[in-house]
Write an enzyme that holds these catalytic residues in place. Structure first.
Site, PDB file in Angstrom:
ATOM      1  CD  GLU A 166     -73.561   7.775 -10.435  1.00 15.88           C
ATOM      2  OE1 GLU A 166     -73.823   8.837 -10.768  1.00 15.88           O
ATOM      3  OE2 GLU A 166     -74.207   6.663 -10.734  1.00 15.88           O
ATOM      4  CE1 TYR A 168     -74.298  12.507  -6.317  1.00 20.07           C
ATOM      5  CE2 TYR A 168     -74.610  10.393  -7.256  1.00 20.07           C
ATOM      6  CZ  TYR A 168     -74.486  11.726  -7.542  1.00 20.07           C
ATOM      7  OH  TYR A 168     -74.236  12.307  -8.699  1.00 20.07           O
ATOM      8  NE  ARG A 216     -77.120   2.768 -10.689  1.00 19.33           N
ATOM      9  CZ  ARG A 216     -77.102   3.970 -11.166  1.00 19.33           C
ATOM     10  NH1 ARG A 216     -77.842   4.814 -10.790  1.00 19.33           N
ATOM     11  NH2 ARG A 216     -76.142   4.372 -12.330  1.00 19.33           N
ATOM     12  CG  HIS A 254     -69.639  11.722  -9.888  1.00 13.07           C
ATOM     13  ND1 HIS A 254     -70.429  11.483 -11.249  1.00 13.07           N
ATOM     14  CD2 HIS A 254     -70.978  11.802  -9.112  1.00 13.07           C
ATOM     15  CE1 HIS A 254     -71.682  11.245 -11.290  1.00 13.07           C
ATOM     16  NE2 HIS A 254     -72.171  11.850 -10.090  1.00 13.07           N
ATOM     17  CD  GLU A 255     -63.996  11.059  -4.915  1.00 12.56           C
ATOM     18  OE1 GLU A 255     -65.250  11.561  -4.878  1.00 12.56           O
ATOM     19  OE2 GLU A 255     -63.261  10.940  -3.824  1.00 12.56           O
ATOM     20  NE  ARG A 257     -56.048   4.721 -10.989  1.00 12.74           N
ATOM     21  CZ  ARG A 257     -56.039   3.555 -11.813  1.00 12.74           C
ATOM     22  NH1 ARG A 257     -56.693   3.559 -13.078  1.00 12.74           N
ATOM     23  NH2 ARG A 257     -55.742   2.639 -11.309  1.00 12.74           N
ATOM     24  CB  CYS A 336     -76.871   6.232 -26.497  1.00 10.00           C
ATOM     25  SG  CYS A 336     -75.556   7.038 -25.516  1.00 10.00           S
ATOM     26  CB  CYS A 339     -71.081  12.074 -27.343  1.00 16.57           C
ATOM     27  SG  CYS A 339     -72.804  12.548 -27.443  1.00 16.57           S
ATOM     28  CD  GLN A 341     -70.283  15.938 -28.347  1.00 15.26           C
ATOM     29  OE1 GLN A 341     -69.624  15.125 -28.762  1.00 15.26           O
ATOM     30  NE2 GLN A 341     -70.325  17.078 -28.833  1.00 15.26           N
ATOM     31  CB  ALA A 386     -76.398  20.064 -40.409  1.00 11.90           C
ATOM     32  CE  LYS A 423     -64.878  11.156 -30.457  1.00 11.19           C
ATOM     33  NZ  LYS A 423     -64.520  12.595 -31.004  1.00 11.19           N
ATOM     34  CD1 TRP A 576     -62.919  13.664 -17.075  1.00 11.60           C
ATOM     35  CD2 TRP A 576     -61.874  12.120 -16.654  1.00 11.60           C
ATOM     36  NE1 TRP A 576     -63.878  12.650 -16.737  1.00 11.60           N
ATOM     37  CE2 TRP A 576     -63.007  11.458 -16.482  1.00 11.60           C
ATOM     38  CE3 TRP A 576     -60.741  11.151 -16.435  1.00 11.60           C
ATOM     39  CZ2 TRP A 576     -63.279  10.055 -15.989  1.00 11.60           C
ATOM     40  CZ3 TRP A 576     -60.905   9.885 -15.946  1.00 11.60           C
ATOM     41  CH2 TRP A 576     -62.249   9.296 -15.681  1.00 11.60           C
ATOM     42  CB  ALA A 656     -72.131  16.010 -34.298  1.00 12.17           C
TER      43      ALA A 656
HETATM   44  P1  FAD Z   1     -70.246  18.118 -42.324  1.00  9.99           P
HETATM   45  O1  FAD Z   1     -70.088  16.839 -41.630  1.00  9.99           O
HETATM   46  O2  FAD Z   1     -68.787  18.688 -43.056  1.00  9.99           O
HETATM   47  O3  FAD Z   1     -71.053  17.596 -43.747  1.00  9.99           O
HETATM   48  C1  FAD Z   1     -71.174  18.295 -44.794  1.00  9.99           C
HETATM   49  C2  FAD Z   1     -71.506  17.451 -46.231  1.00  9.99           C
HETATM   50  O4  FAD Z   1     -71.872  18.422 -47.253  1.00  9.99           O
HETATM   51  C3  FAD Z   1     -70.240  16.805 -46.369  1.00  9.99           C
HETATM   52  O5  FAD Z   1     -70.696  15.245 -46.702  1.00  9.99           O
HETATM   53  C4  FAD Z   1     -69.953  17.338 -47.828  1.00  9.99           C
HETATM   54  O6  FAD Z   1     -69.484  16.162 -48.841  1.00  9.99           O
HETATM   55  C5  FAD Z   1     -71.366  17.787 -48.378  1.00  9.99           C
HETATM   56  N1  FAD Z   1     -71.327  18.821 -49.504  1.00  9.99           N
HETATM   57  C6  FAD Z   1     -70.529  19.986 -49.424  1.00  9.99           C
HETATM   58  N2  FAD Z   1     -70.900  20.609 -50.259  1.00  9.99           N
HETATM   59  C7  FAD Z   1     -71.691  19.882 -51.213  1.00  9.99           C
HETATM   60  C8  FAD Z   1     -72.256  20.400 -52.414  1.00  9.99           C
HETATM   61  N3  FAD Z   1     -72.304  21.488 -53.125  1.00  9.99           N
HETATM   62  N4  FAD Z   1     -73.345  19.260 -52.762  1.00  9.99           N
HETATM   63  C9  FAD Z   1     -73.506  18.118 -52.222  1.00  9.99           C
HETATM   64  N5  FAD Z   1     -72.804  17.806 -50.886  1.00  9.99           N
HETATM   65  C10 FAD Z   1     -72.117  18.814 -50.470  1.00  9.99           C
HETATM   66  N6  FAD Z   1     -68.637  16.381 -33.158  1.00  9.99           N
HETATM   67  C11 FAD Z   1     -69.275  16.215 -32.094  1.00  9.99           C
HETATM   68  O7  FAD Z   1     -70.021  16.628 -31.931  1.00  9.99           O
HETATM   69  N7  FAD Z   1     -68.562  15.204 -31.251  1.00  9.99           N
HETATM   70  C12 FAD Z   1     -67.218  14.549 -31.472  1.00  9.99           C
HETATM   71  O8  FAD Z   1     -66.948  13.866 -30.590  1.00  9.99           O
HETATM   72  C13 FAD Z   1     -66.636  14.900 -32.562  1.00  9.99           C
HETATM   73  N8  FAD Z   1     -65.578  14.203 -33.043  1.00  9.99           N
HETATM   74  C14 FAD Z   1     -65.247  14.538 -34.385  1.00  9.99           C
HETATM   75  C15 FAD Z   1     -64.010  13.858 -34.491  1.00  9.99           C
HETATM   76  C16 FAD Z   1     -63.389  14.140 -35.961  1.00  9.99           C
HETATM   77  C17 FAD Z   1     -62.066  13.374 -36.111  1.00  9.99           C
HETATM   78  C18 FAD Z   1     -63.768  14.964 -36.717  1.00  9.99           C
HETATM   79  C19 FAD Z   1     -63.274  15.216 -37.779  1.00  9.99           C
HETATM   80  C20 FAD Z   1     -65.000  15.717 -36.474  1.00  9.99           C
HETATM   81  C21 FAD Z   1     -65.570  15.375 -35.059  1.00  9.99           C
HETATM   82  N9  FAD Z   1     -66.915  16.046 -34.801  1.00  9.99           N
HETATM   83  C22 FAD Z   1     -67.381  15.898 -33.587  1.00  9.99           C
HETATM   84  C23 FAD Z   1     -67.436  17.260 -35.662  1.00  9.99           C
HETATM   85  C24 FAD Z   1     -68.819  16.792 -36.490  1.00  9.99           C
HETATM   86  O9  FAD Z   1     -68.408  15.723 -37.144  1.00  9.99           O
HETATM   87  C25 FAD Z   1     -69.028  17.914 -37.027  1.00  9.99           C
HETATM   88  O10 FAD Z   1     -69.542  18.997 -36.281  1.00  9.99           O
HETATM   89  C26 FAD Z   1     -70.402  17.552 -38.175  1.00  9.99           C
HETATM   90  O11 FAD Z   1     -70.117  16.539 -38.981  1.00  9.99           O
HETATM   91  C27 FAD Z   1     -70.652  18.748 -38.746  1.00  9.99           C
HETATM   92  O12 FAD Z   1     -71.832  18.608 -39.545  1.00  9.99           O
HETATM   93  P2  FAD Z   1     -72.194  19.219 -40.895  1.00  9.99           P
HETATM   94  O13 FAD Z   1     -73.559  18.458 -41.485  1.00  9.99           O
HETATM   95  O14 FAD Z   1     -72.736  20.782 -40.512  1.00  9.99           O
HETATM   96  O15 FAD Z   1     -71.032  19.213 -41.921  1.00  9.99           O
HETATM   97  P1  NAP Z   2     -61.303  23.532 -32.627  1.00 11.23           P
HETATM   98  O1  NAP Z   2     -61.658  23.233 -31.418  1.00 11.23           O
HETATM   99  O2  NAP Z   2     -61.611  25.086 -32.716  1.00 11.23           O
HETATM  100  O3  NAP Z   2     -59.751  23.821 -32.488  1.00 11.23           O
HETATM  101  C1  NAP Z   2     -58.948  24.164 -33.668  1.00 11.23           C
HETATM  102  C2  NAP Z   2     -57.464  24.330 -32.826  1.00 11.23           C
HETATM  103  O4  NAP Z   2     -56.719  24.854 -33.977  1.00 11.23           O
HETATM  104  C3  NAP Z   2     -57.197  25.052 -31.859  1.00 11.23           C
HETATM  105  O5  NAP Z   2     -56.432  24.032 -31.175  1.00 11.23           O
HETATM  106  C4  NAP Z   2     -56.519  26.163 -32.322  1.00 11.23           C
HETATM  107  O6  NAP Z   2     -55.590  26.583 -31.281  1.00 11.23           O
HETATM  108  C5  NAP Z   2     -55.878  26.079 -33.639  1.00 11.23           C
HETATM  109  N1  NAP Z   2     -55.960  26.842 -34.633  1.00 11.23           N
HETATM  110  C6  NAP Z   2     -56.915  27.720 -34.843  1.00 11.23           C
HETATM  111  N2  NAP Z   2     -56.548  28.354 -36.043  1.00 11.23           N
HETATM  112  C7  NAP Z   2     -55.193  28.290 -36.445  1.00 11.23           C
HETATM  113  C8  NAP Z   2     -54.303  28.514 -37.387  1.00 11.23           C
HETATM  114  N3  NAP Z   2     -54.590  29.603 -38.123  1.00 11.23           N
HETATM  115  N4  NAP Z   2     -52.921  28.321 -37.292  1.00 11.23           N
HETATM  116  C9  NAP Z   2     -52.782  27.310 -36.170  1.00 11.23           C
HETATM  117  N5  NAP Z   2     -53.499  26.602 -35.275  1.00 11.23           N
HETATM  118  C10 NAP Z   2     -54.818  27.107 -35.623  1.00 11.23           C
HETATM  119  O7  NAP Z   2     -61.768  22.840 -33.816  1.00 11.23           O
HETATM  120  P2  NAP Z   2     -61.438  21.555 -34.176  1.00 11.23           P
HETATM  121  O8  NAP Z   2     -60.520  20.641 -33.358  1.00 11.23           O
HETATM  122  O9  NAP Z   2     -61.095  21.211 -35.580  1.00 11.23           O
HETATM  123  O10 NAP Z   2     -62.771  20.710 -33.817  1.00 11.23           O
HETATM  124  C11 NAP Z   2     -64.122  20.885 -34.603  1.00 11.23           C
HETATM  125  C12 NAP Z   2     -65.054  20.842 -33.529  1.00 11.23           C
HETATM  126  O11 NAP Z   2     -65.610  19.357 -33.617  1.00 11.23           O
HETATM  127  C13 NAP Z   2     -64.958  21.378 -32.258  1.00 11.23           C
HETATM  128  O12 NAP Z   2     -65.488  22.897 -32.078  1.00 11.23           O
HETATM  129  C14 NAP Z   2     -65.583  20.401 -31.304  1.00 11.23           C
HETATM  130  O13 NAP Z   2     -66.704  20.777 -30.913  1.00 11.23           O
HETATM  131  C15 NAP Z   2     -65.743  19.175 -32.457  1.00 11.23           C
HETATM  132  N6  NAP Z   2     -65.258  18.036 -31.855  1.00 11.23           N
HETATM  133  C16 NAP Z   2     -65.625  17.414 -30.528  1.00 11.23           C
HETATM  134  C17 NAP Z   2     -65.000  16.516 -29.973  1.00 11.23           C
HETATM  135  C18 NAP Z   2     -65.413  16.151 -28.680  1.00 11.23           C
HETATM  136  O14 NAP Z   2     -64.765  14.979 -28.298  1.00 11.23           O
HETATM  137  N7  NAP Z   2     -66.442  16.437 -27.933  1.00 11.23           N
HETATM  138  C19 NAP Z   2     -63.889  15.925 -30.711  1.00 11.23           C
HETATM  139  C20 NAP Z   2     -63.561  16.237 -31.951  1.00 11.23           C
HETATM  140  C21 NAP Z   2     -64.417  17.329 -32.515  1.00 11.23           C
HETATM  141  P3  NAP Z   2     -54.874  27.765 -31.191  1.00 11.23           P
HETATM  142  O15 NAP Z   2     -55.406  28.761 -31.896  1.00 11.23           O
HETATM  143  O16 NAP Z   2     -54.585  27.963 -29.681  1.00 11.23           O
HETATM  144  O17 NAP Z   2     -53.524  27.282 -31.869  1.00 11.23           O
HETATM  145 FE1  SF4 Z   3     -76.010   9.431 -25.813  1.00 12.63          FE
HETATM  146 FE2  SF4 Z   3     -74.725  11.438 -26.288  1.00 12.63          FE
HETATM  147 FE3  SF4 Z   3     -77.251  11.393 -26.370  1.00 12.63          FE
HETATM  148 FE4  SF4 Z   3     -75.764  11.652 -24.130  1.00 12.63          FE
HETATM  149  S1  SF4 Z   3     -75.670  13.009 -25.743  1.00 12.63           S
HETATM  150  S2  SF4 Z   3     -77.771  10.209 -24.786  1.00 12.63           S
HETATM  151  S3  SF4 Z   3     -74.409  10.048 -24.670  1.00 12.63           S
HETATM  152  S4  SF4 Z   3     -75.930  10.057 -27.719  1.00 12.63           S
END
Ligand code: FAD
Ligand code: NAP
Ligand code: SF4
Length: 670
Positions: A166, A168, A216, A254-255, A257, A336, A339, A341, A386, A423, A576, A656
């Site tokens: 790694e 080290y 290792r 760790h460094e 690419r 796992c 991610c 995170q 959630a 993903k 990155w 999430a």
């Molecule tokens: P949501 O996922 O929005 O779920 C809410 C649910 O409630 C939905 O299924 C909806 O249909 C349901 N609902 C709403 N109202 C009602 C009602 N009245 N009755 C019944 N059901 C209802 N997060 C990460 O941590 N890492 C990532 O890498 C990551 N990548 C992402 C990539 C993409 C493209 C996207 C779109 C999201 C990504 N996220 C990632 C974000 C992550 O998915 C969200 O933060 C997470 O899903 C939020 O969880 P939640 O349960 O709060 O809400």
């Molecule tokens: P976000 O990270 O908050 O990004 C929102 C983007 O929209 C920003 O680039 C913001 O940049 C822009 N924006 C906000 N308001 C706007 C407006 N009114 N008009 C135009 N642009 C606007 O949110 P997200 O991309 O929707 O992701 C949601 C969450 O999912 C994130 O917080 C992240 O943690 C999670 N997620 C994580 C991963 C991961 O790899 N870890 C991947 C996907 C999602 P400007 O305001 O500068 O334009």
């Molecule tokens: Fe695996 Fe993500 Fe949990 Fe780390 S945070 S152990 S990468 S699922």
């Protein structure tokens, strides 16, 4: 009879036997550094031992202060420390597993100015420049390794793992990248190998023959100036001769690419390197990196001479992984998703390590889900991460849970996330919860949008209604060129050849990955190796080749209003990788954008006062989210006790990790 006979075959090491082939790889959790955390560390490992792991490797402990990862980092230097660690080893042994302590000297990766290395060559990822070790310091360090190993034995450890990879310290001596010495510790491979080999001999002499020594070994360093595979193979043979019991795999510095463990790396991507080493030596060799499910592990053990499989993060995600695999309950494994995170990103931010899919990891004694003494009728609204975490944990505690989901399937936004190339692992979380709903007895009502009337009669309500995409107030936002990210990724609409993405947060970056890939290299190892430039040529230094990314099927612009660097807020260990991937695909990234309007010509923007028209076919909106809270006031008016979690609670900075953590915490509290 198990489905995975190779995985569950005991391994006789001559003086001791491992009960199966599963090694829990080393992870620095943050619990190693302070004596006050020893009991939490013991509980953490004991839970994994109870879960069936054969051999546990602890996080890294330095044999002396020069090797600290950070000031006052973990060491094994005193009898007092050894006595404290009896609590760890006793707890693990009581559950039938073996445990070795990892001895790690950080060298130039130490996060403090008084770092040492083979030569005074600064790492690109560390602000400090190391001092080259003197002959005297080297000899003292060899002695310290021996002393630490003896203390580990005193502490009840079954052995040690010597971290030789790694990037080290020992790796810094092994690789010409850092080792520029002209004395007997540098130059030829024989000289560069001298320090690790002397350390192995010192450890063997100090700790005795009946003591496990895992080494290792970096099998593909993935840096310029790294060792060739021919050199590494010769070193493996010398390590065997010097007294090593097991060779464990290490990939990359760790460094480097090249990503080595993020979710877009194909499963078991580096096994070929390990298999070649296993063919070259007669001691057991252990595979690692992106192995997270039993089928993959069993296949490695069946198809190659590799005898052990190491998994680190999968043991954070599910402490019962091994028992579930043994009992044929693979669909119950909380996989796992790589991610990083809550584990590596936390580690690098000096926060306590945990797990996105299992927030109890490293919090076993503080986030406790004990059976309830007063069963309640609980409604959970929303089956995103959630709501899924809340509903299943509540049901497991003994509550009567009904889970309402408006959609025809569970998963919420994760259902979108899993469709992004790279993903695919996110689908495992949805599979896990699908099964957990069945095993815990949650009553799931799909296609059911809950309203206040639906929720009357429940003792308590958990509102997990999540988020909805924000619609930014840009002139022309209703133009037919505009597509929301859910419509694009779920396939309701398709994008043309030239596309602008509004918003460069996590989702904007993911959507750009979606737009620039026809197929996912994560599902095709050869394609992934070409994309990142990884070579099997045994003479290629660091196992690197020129990257050959497949051309993007679209021209993509990724835009944000902020003037900061695009992708700045992505995860420390993953951001990155996204930035490099988008650059390789030719995505034009523009910061400091003002959105003027969208019309038939395309997207009109101004940057630094200069107007520009992006003549795109489509504009994808990824401008953040807003909470769905339409039921909050009605439930309050109806006097129903309500807990709001996940995106419904706060949309800003939602991920999430927070969603699942809040769901688990509310389940523990009701
Ligand atoms: P949501 O996922 O929005 O779920 C809410 C649910 O409630 C939905 O299924 C909806 O249909 C349901 N609902 C709403 N109202 C009602 C009602 N009245 N009755 C019944 N059901 C209802 N997060 C990460 O941590 N890492 C990532 O890498 C990551 N990548 C992402 C990539 C993409 C493209 C996207 C779109 C999201 C990504 N996220 C990632 C974000 C992550 O998915 C969200 O933060 C997470 O899903 C939020 O969880 P939640 O349960 O709060 O809400
Ligand atoms: P976000 O990270 O908050 O990004 C929102 C983007 O929209 C920003 O680039 C913001 O940049 C822009 N924006 C906000 N308001 C706007 C407006 N009114 N008009 C135009 N642009 C606007 O949110 P997200 O991309 O929707 O992701 C949601 C969450 O999912 C994130 O917080 C992240 O943690 C999670 N997620 C994580 C991963 C991961 O790899 N870890 C991947 C996907 C999602 P400007 O305001 O500068 O334009
Ligand atoms: Fe695996 Fe993500 Fe949990 Fe780390 S945070 S152990 S990468 S699922």
């Amino acid at each position: 009879m198990t489905e995975f006979p190779k995985l569950f075959e005991p391994l006789d090491l001559g003086f001791t036997t491992l009960r199966n082939r599963v090694v829990m790889g080393s992870m620095h959790t943050g619990l190693e550094d302070r004596a006050k955390h020893v009991d939490r560390l013991a509980a953490f490992y004991a839970e994994r031992a109870r879960g069936g792991v054969g051999l546990i490797v602890t996080g890294g402990f330095s044999p002396d202060r020069t090797g600290w990862l950070k000031p006052f980092g973990a060491t094994m230097m005193t009898h007092t420390r050894a006595r404290q660690h009896r609590r760890v080893t006793d707890a693990v042994h009581a559950e039938g597993a073996k445990i070795v302590m990892q001895l790690l000297h950080a060298g130039r990766y130490a996060f403090w100015p008084r770092q040492v290395s083979a030569s005074a060559v600064k790492s690109p990822i560390n602000p400090f420049t190391p001092r080259a070790m003197t002959e005297r310091q080297i000899l003292k360090l060899i002695d310290r390794y021996g002393r630490s190993a003896a203390l580990c034995r005193e502490a009840g450890y079954d052995g040690v793992e010597i971290m030789g990879g790694e990037g080290y310290l020992l790796n810094q001596f092994l690789a010409p990248r850092v080792n520029k010495r002209t004395d007997r510790w540098g130059g030829s491979a024989a000289n560069r190998n001298r320090l690790p080999l002397e350390i192995v001999r010192a450890v063997r002499a100090a700790a005795g023959e009946d003591f496990i020594i895992v080494f290792r070994l970096s099998m593909a360093e993935l840096v310029d100036g790294g060792q060739s595979f021919t050199e590494i193979t010769a070193l493996a043979r010398e390590l065997e001769a010097a007294g090593v019991t097991i060779i464990n795999t290490d990939i990359g510095w760790h460094e480097s690419r090249v990503p080595t463990i993020v979710t877009s790396v194909p499963r078991a991507a580096f096994t070929e390197f390990t298999a070649r080493i296993a063919d070259a030596v007669s001691i057991p060799v252990c595979a690692s990196n992106r192995i997270n499910m039993p089928e993959t592990a069993e296949q490695i053990l069946t198809d190659t001479a590799i005898e052990l499989v190491s998994m680190a993060r999968p043991m954070l995600a599910d402490s019962d992984w091994v028992n579930k695999a043994r009992d044929g309950r693979v669909d119950e494994i909380n996989t796992c998703i790589a991610c990083n995170q809550a584990c590596l990103d936390h580690g690098f931010e000096n926060k306590m390590v945990s797990c996105l899919v299992n927030p109890r990891a490293c919090h076993e004694t503080v986030l406790v889900l004990s059976p309830t003494r007063a069963t309640k009728k609980v409604a959970v609204v929303g089956a995103g991460p959630a709501g899924l975490a809340a509903a299943t944990n509540l049901a497991e505690r003994g509550h009567a849970v009904t889970l309402f989901e408006a959609d025809e399937r569970i998963g919420g936004q994760f259902e979108i996330a899993r469709r992004i190339p790279g993903k695919e692992e996110f689908a495992e979380t949805i599979r896990y919860y699908t099964r957990r709903i069945e095993t815990t007895g949650v009553e799931l009502r799909l296609n059911t949008r809950a309203d206040v009337d639906t929720l009357r009669g429940f003792d308590e309500v958990v509102l997990a209604t999540g988020v909805t995409p924000r619609v930014p107030g840009i002139a022309g936002i209703e133009h037919e060129k505009v597509i929301t990210y859910p419509d694009l990724v779920l396939g309701t609409r398709t994008a043309g050849k030239k596309v602008a993405v509004i918003g460069a947060g996590g989702i904007g970056v993911d959507v750009s990955e979606y737009l620039t890939h026809d197929t996912s290299p994560t599902l095709d190892l050869q394609a992934w190796m070409r994309e990142w430039g990884v070579s099997y040529d045994p003479e290629a230094g660091g196992q690197l080749a020129a990257p050959q990314p497949a051309p993007s099927p679209r021209e993509v612009f990724l835009l944000q209003r902020k003037t900061s660097r695009i992708g700045k807020d992505l995860g420390k260990t993953t951001g990155w990788v996204h930035r490099a991937a988008l650059k390789a695909k030719g995505v034009e990234q523009i910061a400091g954008v003002v959105y003027d309007r969208i019309d038939d010509e395309g997207l009109h923007i101004s940057v630094g006062g200069t107007s520009r028209v992006l003549d795109v076919d489509n504009v994808i909106v990824c401008a953040g989210q807003e909470s769905v809270r339409d039921l909050v006031d009605g439930l309050a008016a109806a006097g129903i006790t309500t807990h709001v979690i996940g995106g419904a609670d706060v949309a800003a900075e939602l991920d999430a990790k927070r969603a699942i953590k809040q769901g688990t915490e509310v389940a523990a509290a009701i």
